[in-house]
Design an enzyme around this catalytic site. Structure first.
Site, mmCIF file in Angstrom:
data_model
loop_
_atom_site.group_PDB
_atom_site.id
_atom_site.type_symbol
_atom_site.label_atom_id
_atom_site.label_comp_id
_atom_site.label_asym_id
_atom_site.label_seq_id
_atom_site.Cartn_x
_atom_site.Cartn_y
_atom_site.Cartn_z
ATOM 1 N N ASN A 151 50.190 15.134 -0.138
ATOM 2 C CA ASN A 151 49.334 15.784 0.677
ATOM 3 C C ASN A 151 48.279 16.604 -0.212
ATOM 4 O OD1 ASN A 151 50.410 18.767 0.405
ATOM 5 N ND2 ASN A 151 52.065 17.791 1.380
ATOM 6 N N ARG A 152 47.219 17.130 0.801
ATOM 7 C CA ARG A 152 46.141 17.556 0.054
ATOM 8 C C ARG A 152 46.337 19.173 -0.623
ATOM 9 N NH1 ARG A 152 40.819 15.842 1.535
ATOM 10 N NH2 ARG A 152 40.748 14.164 2.844
#
Ligand code: CTP
Length: 403
Positions: free
Chosen positions: A209-210
């Site tokens: 994920n970011r």
């Protein structure tokens, strides 16, 4: 306003040379720095070096330059005293209030915040005598930076290295920014999770994920500067190792759960700032998954990961432990936040609005902190450190109210 004055104490360890770099950072930031080495520190770096780099006279004993350097004034005038490196002997003297040289006298006369950055061999750091001295100093409000893990003086490696001067300066900068406010997290152990988990599919691919880890790192750094002992459980992040915290690196959600639960056993608060993957691939392929000519790829089956925040909230490893969660929402931010707070059962939930370019990876954050008691604390757009300060204010406030 004049820049705060700093006393840099240096005790006799090989890492004394790294204090030159720390001193340079302090003077480049415009601070007037008085270096107070111990006699044994001068075996490693000489008086002339400290005097030249600081531009100030350097004395080690209370009888040196008595007419010019009234020894009690050095501690009394300081806005911050930093001891780097702090040897086991120096920590012991400080914990017991001994005062047989200028540095230990300064520590007794100082009324400002004090930061110790210990450096020693792993055995000395782990010895119960040292650990009890560190606990005593922390209880009294000093910030004791956890040593880094890595190569020590000889061929051996372990915990005991002096953290990078840049990281120590970061701790000092935060402590200075707090001014005279008391280190209100002194004597507390807090656990912070940060970064984004990575769920492997095969040896070269993962679901990620970011999350940049910035908010969790800010929470950990601010807690350390407010006097807490901090365990930072870090999933993937590209940030440099912070000083002052016990860093545990993990990869997957399952590893993060294990590390957080272990550290939470004696923690006063746990803050789950990590972006934990809700799902992981049902199967891990030992070899790289290859494309097959003329055939569509197999769908990737996913299974649920454990919900660490919900588990911690439901089954507190320590009575009275506070649990803080984060919620990243794209729509109906407040309503979803309230529902999530109730579902997860935590004490506080920091609700962020996220989107492609908002919050994840950004330097700033805007949020509202919801309390299980119905409270709502908005945090305007600002640095992630500001949000971190608010979270710890709310946690410390609950400790003051509830003991
Ligand atoms: N969290 C956790 N374990 C998980 C997933 C999330 O402990 N398996 C924690 C995160 O660290 C964060 C909080 O739960 O503190 C909120 O995570 P979020 O992903 O926003 O919540 P979800 O429960 O996944 O909600 P939804 O997917 O319904 O938005």
């Amino acid at each position: 306003m004049d820049k705060p004055e700093i006393v840099l104490g240096v005790s006799g360890g090989i890492a004394a040379y790294k204090a030159c770099e720390l001193l340079r950072r302090m003077t480049e930031s415009g601070h007037s720095v008085r270096v107070v080495p111990t006699g044994s520190a001068l075996h490693f770096v000489g008086q002339a070096t400290w005097a030249a780099l600081s531009g100030n006279p350097v004395a080690t004993g209370v009888w040196d330059e008595v007419h010019q350097v009234p020894h009690v004034r050095i501690g009394q005038r300081a806005d911050l005293v930093v001891v780097a490196p702090a040897t086991a002997d120096l920590l012991a003297k400080a914990a017991h209030g001994l005062a047989d040289d200028l540095l230990t006298n300064t520590l007794l006369t100082a009324r400002c915040p004090v930061v110790f950055a210990p450096a020693m061999h792993t055995e000395m750091w782990e010895h119960p005598a040292t650990q009890e001295n560190v606990a005593t100093l922390r209880r009294r409000g000093a910030v004791v930076v956890e040593p880094a893990v890595g190569r020590l003086t000889g061929a051996d490696t372990g915990k005991g290295r002096l953290p990078d001067p840049a990281a120590i300066w970061e701790v000092c900068r935060r402590v200075l920014a707090r001014g005279v406010r008391a280190p209100d997290l002194a004597g507390r152990h807090v656990v912070v999770s940060a970064g984004g988990t990575r769920e492997p599919l095969d040896p070269v691919r993962f679901l990620g994920n970011r999350s940049s880890g910035r908010q969790g790192y800010a929470l950990a750094g601010v807690a350390a500067a407010r006097g807490a002992r901090v365990t930072l459980v870090a999933a993937h992040t590209e940030l440099p190792d912070p000083a002052g915290v016990d860093l545990v690196r993990v990869g997957t959600a399952v590893q993060l759960r294990e590390a957080v639960l272990k550290a939470a056993a004696d923690a006063d608060a746990v803050v789950m700032a990590a972006a934990v993957a809700d799902f992981r691939p049902a199967r891990y392929a030992d070899g790289k998954i290859k494309k097959q000519d003329g055939r569509d790829p197999e769908p990737v089956a996913l299974v649920r990961n454990p919900d660490i925040l919900a588990e911690l909230s439901a089954d507190r490893p320590r009575p009275g432990q506070l649990v803080v969660g984060f919620a990243a929402e794209t729509d109906d931010v407040l309503a979803n936040g309230r529902a999530k707070l109730a579902r997860k059962g935590c004490d506080l939930l920091v609700v962020n609005e996220v989107g492609e370019n908002r919050t994840f990876g950004a330097e700033t954050n805007e949020a509202v902190v919801l309390g299980a008691d119905g409270s709502e604390t908005p945090v305007p757009l600002g640095p992630k450190e500001t949000l971190a300060e608010t979270v710890w204010d709310l946690v410390a406030g609950r400790w003051t109210d509830g003991g």
